[in-house]
Design a protein around this motif. Structure first.
Motif, short mmCIF file in Angstrom:
data_model
loop_
_atom_site.label_atom_id
_atom_site.label_comp_id
_atom_site.label_asym_id
_atom_site.label_seq_id
_atom_site.Cartn_x
_atom_site.Cartn_y
_atom_site.Cartn_z
N VAL A 1 2.45 20.08 7.76
CA VAL A 1 3.18 18.86 7.40
C VAL A 1 2.82 18.45 5.97
O VAL A 1 1.66 18.54 5.57
CB VAL A 1 2.84 17.70 8.36
CG1 VAL A 1 3.60 16.44 8.00
CG2 VAL A 1 3.13 18.11 9.79
N THR A 2 3.84 18.01 5.24
CA THR A 2 3.58 17.48 3.90
C THR A 2 3.80 15.97 3.93
O THR A 2 4.92 15.50 4.20
CB THR A 2 4.52 18.11 2.86
OG1 THR A 2 4.32 19.51 2.87
CG2 THR A 2 4.24 17.56 1.48
N PHE A 3 2.73 15.24 3.70
CA PHE A 3 2.84 13.78 3.67
C PHE A 3 3.20 13.34 2.26
O PHE A 3 2.81 13.98 1.27
CB PHE A 3 1.51 13.14 4.08
CG PHE A 3 1.22 13.31 5.53
CD1 PHE A 3 1.81 12.46 6.46
CD2 PHE A 3 0.37 14.31 5.98
CE1 PHE A 3 1.55 12.62 7.82
CE2 PHE A 3 0.11 14.47 7.32
CZ PHE A 3 0.70 13.62 8.25
N ARG A 4 3.95 12.27 2.20
CA ARG A 4 4.27 11.71 0.89
C ARG A 4 3.81 10.25 0.86
O ARG A 4 4.16 9.46 1.74
CB ARG A 4 5.77 11.80 0.61
CG ARG A 4 6.16 11.09 -0.68
CD ARG A 4 7.61 11.33 -1.06
NE ARG A 4 7.81 12.69 -1.56
CZ ARG A 4 8.93 13.12 -2.11
NH1 ARG A 4 9.96 12.29 -2.23
NH2 ARG A 4 9.04 14.36 -2.54
N LEU A 5 3.04 9.92 -0.14
CA LEU A 5 2.67 8.53 -0.42
C LEU A 5 3.45 8.10 -1.65
O LEU A 5 3.53 8.87 -2.62
CB LEU A 5 1.16 8.40 -0.69
CG LEU A 5 0.23 8.88 0.42
CD1 LEU A 5 -1.22 8.78 -0.04
CD2 LEU A 5 0.43 8.03 1.67
N ALA A 6 4.01 6.91 -1.61
CA ALA A 6 4.86 6.51 -2.73
C ALA A 6 4.72 5.03 -3.05
O ALA A 6 4.39 4.22 -2.17
CB ALA A 6 6.32 6.83 -2.41
N TYR A 7 4.95 4.74 -4.30
CA TYR A 7 5.09 3.36 -4.74
C TYR A 7 6.49 3.24 -5.35
O TYR A 7 6.87 4.04 -6.22
CB TYR A 7 4.03 3.01 -5.79
CG TYR A 7 4.38 1.78 -6.60
CD1 TYR A 7 4.35 0.52 -6.03
CD2 TYR A 7 4.77 1.89 -7.94
CE1 TYR A 7 4.69 -0.60 -6.78
CE2 TYR A 7 5.10 0.78 -8.69
CZ TYR A 7 5.07 -0.47 -8.10
OH TYR A 7 5.41 -1.58 -8.82
#
Lengths: 336, 276
Positions: B224-230
């Protein structure tokens, strides 16, 4: 390719940079007595719709009241002063709402005879009346239909109107009593009036402000009442009014004037033709004010009320006998 | 602060680089959920600024096409955001809903092996509302826009110890279009009566400024590729003496996927080397 895209991108950047000063700078007044006073004055200055019609010198009022503001005023004192300033507008739609009091101008009915006694209405309705939505109605002994509608905010469904009209269709005429009805939803007014016209009828005009100047108004937009496609009442109708018919009720009385077979009987209405908007000042107090003027079909203001076709006052002698002068007069007219 | 964020975004609009070849038409897809803060000023409803919180759903799909030798990427962006806020004295509340969709075409540059830059144009729309819980005849304003704008995306691959990371930044700014706005003191009751002339206006930078900045990092973990974003979104209109300003700062977490689809025997043969 590289050179072209860089030039293009740089051009976009410069364009955007130059336009940045167009960003909205939110004008904030401080939350202190003077800041709240100035904010309130400015809201009315830019948005209130009757300065010209009422010949109010708002700049002069600012000068007079600004002198009386001091930064150590308690909330109650500030409220009294701001309310006093708002009362200069002589407008029942202008209110200041605080957690401890509501500023209001009620002289449009307080200075006049009431011409209404709710105990008498209860006596006429007795116990055998029907209720449909916010309407109480019955057939009186002399086969005259009577309905009382005391609040245009209370529900008024199309089905309810069907039942009311169907039940009262056998009567010789109908009394619609809207005394002491302080207004409500214009959509209910439109729904109600549509039962009394047989063709598209011009009932008035509405305007709105197009800018912050006192005379920045749109072209008047005509208001028509389209006949309902459901049951419509075809017999004579008398609408009973008093000084407490305000706002949407004033609008209802105005529209009913243009319906066939309709007579307005009683006292002049209280007015209140400005569609009110809301805003607020830095301390969170809410202000309501007339924002959009509404006119009758002759483009005349109805802000200060509508004269009845037949002026009738409630007589003390009749009250002592348990009779309502307005209802009795209307019954006699409808029996003819 | 707001201007600084906007300027950082716009600087990326000026960024352009040399191109390199990429042989595989990848599709990048991400779905994010976000929570953050917002501020709303809408002079049709009140003269006060409201501040509060927001939640959002963000979906993105960017796909490399075969156009111009595989250098053109098409992008679908969907945003749904709901916010609740109060005025400073906490005497009234706003509820704000905004839905945005944009379709973009970007030209890809590869200045270095790790850095990719996409610049292009977007067409899209915005539908929204701001509702004030205590107003009478001016309880809400509707927002409607159709836009043509610019967009820039920059991605950078990085490896910290054995952990691969993909940093990504995108900035979008509508330039011209059409927008809905009532007149200064016009009620929705009057609009409902049929007085609906002059409600749709030409929109450009003189009366409409909107910039969206998205900064994210993709963290592949196992399968799984997690994405954290602002995500920072700035929206402002100034028309008919009515001013609106909506500012949102949202922190997001979600999942991203990179994949490519092959259909047809010819395409399958063409990309056979990818499987072998």
């Amino acid at each position: 390719m590289y050179s072209n895209s860089r030039t293009f991108s740089a051009g976009i950047f410069i364009l955007l940079f130059l336009l940045f000063p167009a960003c909205v700078e939110i004008e904030e007044y401080p939350n202190n007595p003077r800041g709240n006073f100035e904010a309130l004055w400015k809201i009315l200055d830019e948005r209130y719709c009757f300065f010209q019609y009422k010949e109010v010198d708002w700049e002069k009022i600012h000068s007079e009241y600004a002198k009386r503001i001091n930064d150590n005023m308690a909330n109650e004192s500030l409220f009294k002063l701001l309310d006093e300033m708002l009362q200069e507008l002589k407008d029942g739609h202008v209110n200041l709402y605080t957690p401890f009091d509501v500023g209001r101008y009620w002289k449009w009915y307080e200075d006049y005879p009431k011409n209404f006694n709710s105990d008498l209405i209860d006596k006429y309705l007795n116990r055998d009346y029907s209720i449909a939505g916010g309407v109480r109605y019955k057939i009186l002994d002399d086969n005259v239909g009577y309905l009382y509608y005391g609040d245009f905010s209370s529900g008024l469904g199309e089905s309810s109107l069907d039942y009311i009209i169907d039940k009262l269709a056998i009567c010789s005429g109908l009394i619609i009593d809207v005394r002491d009805n302080g207004g409500g939803l214009l959509s209910n007014v439109d729904k109600f009036v549509a039962r009394f016209v047989n063709e598209k009828t011009l009932v008035g005009y509405i305007q709105h402000k197009t800018g912050k100047g006192h005379d920045d108004f749109s072209k008047p937009f005509p208001r028509y009442t389209e006949p309902s496609t459901r049951l419509r009442y075809q017999k004579p109708v008398i609408v009973l009014t008093n000084r407490s018919c305000f706002s949407a009720t004033n609008d209802f009385v105005n529209a009913m004037r243009y319906c066939p077979n309709v007579t307005i009987l009683g006292d002049k209405t209280g007015g209140g033709s400005g569609l009110p908007f809301n805003s607020e000042i830095p301390n969170g107090w809410m202000v309501r004010f007339s924002a959009c003027p509404v006119f009758d079909a002759d483009m005349q203001h109805i802000e200060f009320g509508i004269e009845p076709t037949i002026q009738v006052d409630l007589l003390d002698a009749d009250v002592r006998e348990g009779k309502d002068t307005l209802i009795e007069t209307a019954r006699n007219l409808l029996k003819r | 602060m707001k201007h600084t964020q906007l300027c950082i975004g716009l600087l990326f609009l000026t960024f352009s680089c040399y191109a390199q070849e990429s042989p595989v038409p990848l599709t990048y897809q991400s779905t994010l959920l976000g929570y953050g803060m917002n501020s709303v000023y809408d002079s049709y409803l009140s003269q006060l600024e409201y501040t509060g919180e927001n939640v959002g759903l963000y979906y993105e799909q960017t796909k490399m096409t075969g156009l111009m030798g595989g250098r053109i990427a098409e992008q679908h962006l969907f945003t749904g955001n709901y916010a609740w806020s109060k005025n400073k004295p906490e005497t009234a509340s706003y509820y704000t809903g905004i839905f945005e969709y944009d379709y973009g075409m970007h030209y890809r540059f590869n200045p270095t092996e790790k850095l990719q830059v996409f610049t292009g144009a977007q067409v899209g729309g915005l539908l929204g509302f701001v509702y004030n819980t205590r107003n009478g005849n001016n309880p809400a304003t509707g927002k409607f826009h159709l836009n043509l704008g610019l967009s820039v995306i920059a991605t950078y691959k990085l490896k910290i110890k054995s952990q691969a990371l993909l940093f990504r930044y995108q900035v979008e700014a509508p330039l011209v279009g059409a927008m809905y706005a009532p007149q200064f003191g016009q009620s929705y009751y009057e609009i409902g009566l049929g007085d609906n002339e002059d409600l749709i206006h030409f929109a450009s930078l003189h009366n409409y400024l909107s910039v969206r900045n998205r900064l994210s990092v993709d963290i592949p973990l196992n399968r799984v590729t997690f994405r954290l974003a602002y995500i920072h979104s700035f929206y402002e209109t100034r028309i008919n003496d009515l001013d609106t300003q909506i500012n949102r700062n949202t922190f997001c977490i979600g999942i991203s996927r990179n994949f490519f689809t092959v259909s047809g025997k010819q395409n399958h043969n063409h990309y056979r080397h990818v499987f072998e």
